[in-house]
Design a protein around this motif. Structure first.
Motif, PDB file in Angstrom:
ATOM      1  N   ARG A 264      48.068  30.293  24.666  1.00  0.00           N
ATOM      2  CA  ARG A 264      49.048  31.160  25.316  1.00  0.00           C
ATOM      3  C   ARG A 264      48.939  32.591  24.810  1.00  0.00           C
ATOM      4  NH1 ARG A 264      55.545  31.929  24.394  1.00  0.00           N
ATOM      5  NH2 ARG A 264      55.623  33.808  25.695  1.00  0.00           N
ATOM      6  N   LEU A 265      48.965  32.782  23.498  1.00  0.00           N
ATOM      7  CA  LEU A 265      49.076  34.128  22.951  1.00  0.00           C
ATOM      8  C   LEU A 265      47.751  34.863  22.818  1.00  0.00           C
ATOM      9  CD1 LEU A 265      51.876  33.535  20.284  1.00  0.00           C
ATOM     10  CD2 LEU A 265      52.056  34.603  22.545  1.00  0.00           C
ATOM     11  N   GLY A 266      46.621  34.123  22.932  1.00  0.00           N
ATOM     12  CA  GLY A 266      45.338  34.810  22.993  1.00  0.00           C
ATOM     13  C   GLY A 266      45.227  35.513  24.336  1.00  0.00           C
ATOM     14  N   PRO A 267      45.070  34.756  25.430  1.00  0.00           N
ATOM     15  CA  PRO A 267      45.073  35.370  26.764  1.00  0.00           C
ATOM     16  C   PRO A 267      46.376  36.123  27.042  1.00  0.00           C
ATOM     17  CG  PRO A 267      44.263  33.127  26.878  1.00  0.00           C
ATOM     18  CD  PRO A 267      44.807  33.304  25.479  1.00  0.00           C
ATOM     19  N   GLY A 268      47.491  35.587  26.525  1.00  0.00           N
ATOM     20  CA  GLY A 268      48.781  36.250  26.737  1.00  0.00           C
ATOM     21  C   GLY A 268      48.813  37.633  26.126  1.00  0.00           C
ATOM     22  N   GLY A 269      48.171  37.765  24.953  1.00  0.00           N
ATOM     23  CA  GLY A 269      48.097  39.081  24.327  1.00  0.00           C
ATOM     24  C   GLY A 269      47.297  40.049  25.169  1.00  0.00           C
ATOM     25  N   GLY A 270      46.275  39.522  25.843  1.00  0.00           N
ATOM     26  CA  GLY A 270      45.491  40.353  26.754  1.00  0.00           C
ATOM     27  C   GLY A 270      46.308  40.784  27.951  1.00  0.00           C
ATOM     28  N   ILE A 271      47.062  39.825  28.523  1.00  0.00           N
ATOM     29  CA  ILE A 271      47.918  40.140  29.664  1.00  0.00           C
ATOM     30  C   ILE A 271      48.938  41.213  29.286  1.00  0.00           C
ATOM     31  CG2 ILE A 271      49.715  39.223  31.202  1.00  0.00           C
ATOM     32  CD1 ILE A 271      48.217  36.535  31.103  1.00  0.00           C
ATOM     33  N   LEU A 272      49.544  41.045  28.108  1.00  0.00           N
ATOM     34  CA  LEU A 272      50.533  42.009  27.637  1.00  0.00           C
ATOM     35  C   LEU A 272      49.956  43.411  27.579  1.00  0.00           C
ATOM     36  CD1 LEU A 272      52.346  40.201  24.662  1.00  0.00           C
ATOM     37  CD2 LEU A 272      53.406  41.054  26.750  1.00  0.00           C
ATOM     38  N   LEU A 273      48.781  43.536  26.946  1.00  0.00           N
ATOM     39  CA  LEU A 273      48.187  44.855  26.756  1.00  0.00           C
ATOM     40  C   LEU A 273      47.773  45.478  28.087  1.00  0.00           C
ATOM     41  CD1 LEU A 273      47.349  47.033  24.782  1.00  0.00           C
ATOM     42  CD2 LEU A 273      45.146  45.876  24.507  1.00  0.00           C
ATOM     43  N   VAL A 274      47.167  44.676  28.960  1.00  0.00           N
ATOM     44  CA  VAL A 274      46.711  45.194  30.249  1.00  0.00           C
ATOM     45  C   VAL A 274      47.891  45.676  31.098  1.00  0.00           C
ATOM     46  CG1 VAL A 274      45.692  44.553  32.470  1.00  0.00           C
ATOM     47  CG2 VAL A 274      44.558  43.900  30.349  1.00  0.00           C
ATOM     48  N   VAL A 275      48.931  44.840  31.203  1.00  0.00           N
ATOM     49  CA  VAL A 275      50.088  45.212  32.021  1.00  0.00           C
ATOM     50  C   VAL A 275      50.817  46.403  31.412  1.00  0.00           C
ATOM     51  CG1 VAL A 275      52.306  44.451  32.962  1.00  0.00           C
ATOM     52  CG2 VAL A 275      50.359  42.872  32.924  1.00  0.00           C
ATOM     53  N   PHE A 276      50.979  46.378  30.080  1.00  0.00           N
ATOM     54  CA  PHE A 276      51.660  47.491  29.412  1.00  0.00           C
ATOM     55  C   PHE A 276      50.908  48.800  29.622  1.00  0.00           C
ATOM     56  CE2 PHE A 276      52.162  50.305  25.738  1.00  0.00           C
ATOM     57  CZ  PHE A 276      53.542  50.472  25.722  1.00  0.00           C
ATOM     58  N   THR A 277      49.592  48.773  29.418  1.00  0.00           N
ATOM     59  CA  THR A 277      48.788  49.980  29.570  1.00  0.00           C
ATOM     60  C   THR A 277      48.806  50.483  31.002  1.00  0.00           C
ATOM     61  OG1 THR A 277      47.328  49.246  27.773  1.00  0.00           O
ATOM     62  CG2 THR A 277      46.503  50.987  29.200  1.00  0.00           C
ATOM     63  N   ALA A 278      48.703  49.549  31.961  1.00  0.00           N
ATOM     64  CA  ALA A 278      48.730  49.939  33.372  1.00  0.00           C
ATOM     65  C   ALA A 278      50.065  50.583  33.739  1.00  0.00           C
ATOM     66  CB  ALA A 278      48.475  48.719  34.254  1.00  0.00           C
ATOM     67  N   CYS A 279      51.153  50.004  33.229  1.00  0.00           N
ATOM     68  CA  CYS A 279      52.478  50.570  33.498  1.00  0.00           C
ATOM     69  C   CYS A 279      52.610  51.961  32.888  1.00  0.00           C
ATOM     70  CB  CYS A 279      53.570  49.652  32.947  1.00  0.00           C
ATOM     71  SG  CYS A 279      53.810  48.117  33.868  1.00  0.00           S
ATOM     72  N   MET A 280      52.131  52.108  31.652  1.00  0.00           N
ATOM     73  CA  MET A 280      52.227  53.407  30.987  1.00  0.00           C
ATOM     74  C   MET A 280      51.387  54.460  31.705  1.00  0.00           C
ATOM     75  SD  MET A 280      54.419  53.338  28.578  1.00  0.00           S
ATOM     76  CE  MET A 280      54.043  54.712  27.491  1.00  0.00           C
ATOM     77  N   ASP A 281      50.217  54.074  32.205  1.00  0.00           N
ATOM     78  CA  ASP A 281      49.386  55.011  32.971  1.00  0.00           C
ATOM     79  C   ASP A 281      50.118  55.452  34.240  1.00  0.00           C
ATOM     80  OD1 ASP A 281      47.371  54.881  31.109  1.00  0.00           O
ATOM     81  OD2 ASP A 281      46.169  53.420  32.222  1.00  0.00           O
ATOM     82  N   PHE A 282      50.769  54.487  34.898  1.00  0.00           N
ATOM     83  CA  PHE A 282      51.530  54.800  36.107  1.00  0.00           C
ATOM     84  C   PHE A 282      52.711  55.710  35.784  1.00  0.00           C
ATOM     85  CE2 PHE A 282      55.221  53.717  38.791  1.00  0.00           C
ATOM     86  CZ  PHE A 282      54.752  54.173  40.012  1.00  0.00           C
ATOM     87  N   PHE A 283      53.441  55.360  34.725  1.00  0.00           N
ATOM     88  CA  PHE A 283      54.602  56.167  34.343  1.00  0.00           C
ATOM     89  C   PHE A 283      54.194  57.583  33.931  1.00  0.00           C
ATOM     90  CE2 PHE A 283      56.846  52.007  33.040  1.00  0.00           C
ATOM     91  CZ  PHE A 283      57.308  51.828  34.336  1.00  0.00           C
ATOM     92  N   ARG A 284      53.022  57.714  33.309  1.00  0.00           N
ATOM     93  CA  ARG A 284      52.546  59.043  32.926  1.00  0.00           C
ATOM     94  C   ARG A 284      52.300  59.888  34.175  1.00  0.00           C
ATOM     95  NH1 ARG A 284      50.964  61.496  28.618  1.00  0.00           N
ATOM     96  NH2 ARG A 284      51.080  59.581  27.380  1.00  0.00           N
ATOM     97  N   THR A 285      51.711  59.251  35.192  1.00  0.00           N
ATOM     98  CA  THR A 285      51.467  59.967  36.447  1.00  0.00           C
ATOM     99  C   THR A 285      52.786  60.420  37.080  1.00  0.00           C
ATOM    100  OG1 THR A 285      49.492  58.638  36.879  1.00  0.00           O
ATOM    101  CG2 THR A 285      50.454  59.777  38.747  1.00  0.00           C
ATOM    102  N   VAL A 286      53.776  59.520  37.068  1.00  0.00           N
ATOM    103  CA  VAL A 286      55.091  59.848  37.630  1.00  0.00           C
ATOM    104  C   VAL A 286      55.749  60.952  36.817  1.00  0.00           C
ATOM    105  CG1 VAL A 286      57.413  58.972  38.065  1.00  0.00           C
ATOM    106  CG2 VAL A 286      55.430  57.555  38.605  1.00  0.00           C
ATOM    107  N   HIS A 287      55.720  60.811  35.482  1.00  0.00           N
ATOM    108  CA  HIS A 287      56.396  61.768  34.605  1.00  0.00           C
ATOM    109  C   HIS A 287      55.786  63.152  34.698  1.00  0.00           C
ATOM    110  CE1 HIS A 287      58.729  63.104  31.156  1.00  0.00           C
ATOM    111  NE2 HIS A 287      57.625  63.562  30.602  1.00  0.00           N
ATOM    112  N   GLU A 288      54.461  63.206  34.677  1.00  0.00           N
ATOM    113  CA  GLU A 288      53.779  64.507  34.703  1.00  0.00           C
ATOM    114  C   GLU A 288      53.761  65.114  36.093  1.00  0.00           C
ATOM    115  OE1 GLU A 288      49.964  63.774  33.002  1.00  0.00           O
ATOM    116  OE2 GLU A 288      50.746  63.671  30.946  1.00  0.00           O
ATOM    117  N   GLY A 289      54.110  64.276  37.097  1.00  0.00           N
ATOM    118  CA  GLY A 289      54.149  64.794  38.459  1.00  0.00           C
ATOM    119  C   GLY A 289      55.482  65.419  38.815  1.00  0.00           C
ATOM    120  N   LYS A 290      56.439  65.284  37.866  1.00  0.00           N
ATOM    121  CA  LYS A 290      57.778  65.827  38.138  1.00  0.00           C
ATOM    122  C   LYS A 290      57.732  67.362  38.194  1.00  0.00           C
ATOM    123  CE  LYS A 290      60.476  62.030  36.167  1.00  0.00           C
ATOM    124  NZ  LYS A 290      61.424  61.625  35.109  1.00  0.00           N
TER     125      LYS A 290
END
Length: 290
Positions: A264-290
């Protein structure tokens, strides 16, 4: 998990929200393995001969839906838990870099930051973990979260919901130290990604390896935490409980539930990092686009 040095850190809210989304995504995919892990950890009689045997017996004797018993508590827990994990890791990273007067994260600081973030995270998750363990136990008489909470508060008061706080803290300290420490080191070994696909693969690899290392480090602490929160009076404090389990059942008992946990936590750790990073990249685009 902090943004690269050349970029300005995003506000706390973005870290918190990205962590919440990542956590819920991971738990929906991986929850049945958590049920199997808990059953094996609570098994002191040798009822389950392994991960597959445990899975077969649960499905055969209790039905497939039992693999999702108690998922309401983790779903409610995952948002604040993972949000706190990533946000605390980011904020503690800023704090330690300032205290030690360094501009970029180093390997020792990544481990220290992860451990401190783990201790912070544990304060949020204890009541949810306690409810989850009570519902996942094969002998449980509870049908839902409300019944568990009502029983605990009636018998032990509100502070009863924090049974196992010390053991939960050690579990999270060791996992986060291994997870974030590995991710920092591994990311420095990879070349700069050329595109989004390569970036996702690198994050998935780093997160999966980090999750595996964190699981190797914290499984013994997770075993005794489960037993403490299940209500056994034999186990009270973490390190004495580690000694009791090793003495009575052998050192290998400290790694009961390791296979489903690492799956669970091996692949789960990968899922966490990928989703977190993708969300942060999206939020950065939104934030800097203000």
């Amino acid at each position: 998990m902090s943004a690269p040095a050349e970029k300005q850190p995003l506000p706390f809210f973005y870290n918190f929200l990205a962590g919440a989304i990542a956590g819920v995504s991971e738990i929906i995919v991986m929850y049945p393995l958590d049920v199997i892990k808990t059953r094996q950890q609570l098994d002191s009689t040798g009822q389950y001969k392994g991960t597959l045997d445990c899975l077969k017996k649960i499905v055969k004797e209790e039905g497939f839906s039992r693999l999702y018993k108690g998922i309401a508590a983790p779903i409610l827990m995952e948002a604040p838990k993972r949000a706190t994990k990533f946000a605390a890791n980011d904020e503690w990273g800023k704090f330690y870099r300032k205290q030690f007067e360094v501009k970029t994260m180093t390997q020792p600081l990544a481990v220290l930051t992860g451990a401190t973030a783990g201790a912070t995270e544990s304060l949020v998750v204890v009541p949810f973990e306690l409810v989850k363990i009570r519902l996942q136990d094969k002998t449980t008489k509870f049908n839902g979260m409300g019944e568990v909470v009502k029983h605990i508060v009636k018998e032990n008061g509100l502070l009863g919901l924090y049974k196992g706080t010390e053991s939960t803290a050690w579990r999270h300290i060791w996992w986060n130290a291994g997870y974030f420490g590995c991710i920092h080191q591994l990311r420095s070994l990879f070349p700069k990604p050329k595109d989004a696909t390569e970036k996702t693969l690198i994050d998935l690899t780093c997160g999966a390896i980090g999750g595996t290392v964190g699981t190797i480090l914290n499984t013994p602490f997770d075993v005794v935490k489960s037993r403490i929160q299940a209500g056994s009076t034999k186990y009270k404090w973490t390190y004495p409980s580690l000694a009791i389990v090793a003495k009575e059942e052998g050192f290998g008992a400290l790694y009961k539930g390791f296979i489903p946990k690492v799956l669970r936590l091996g692949p789960g750790g990968g899922i966490l990092l990928v989703v977190f990073t993708a969300c942060m990249d999206f939020f950065r685009t939104v934030h800097e686009g203000k």
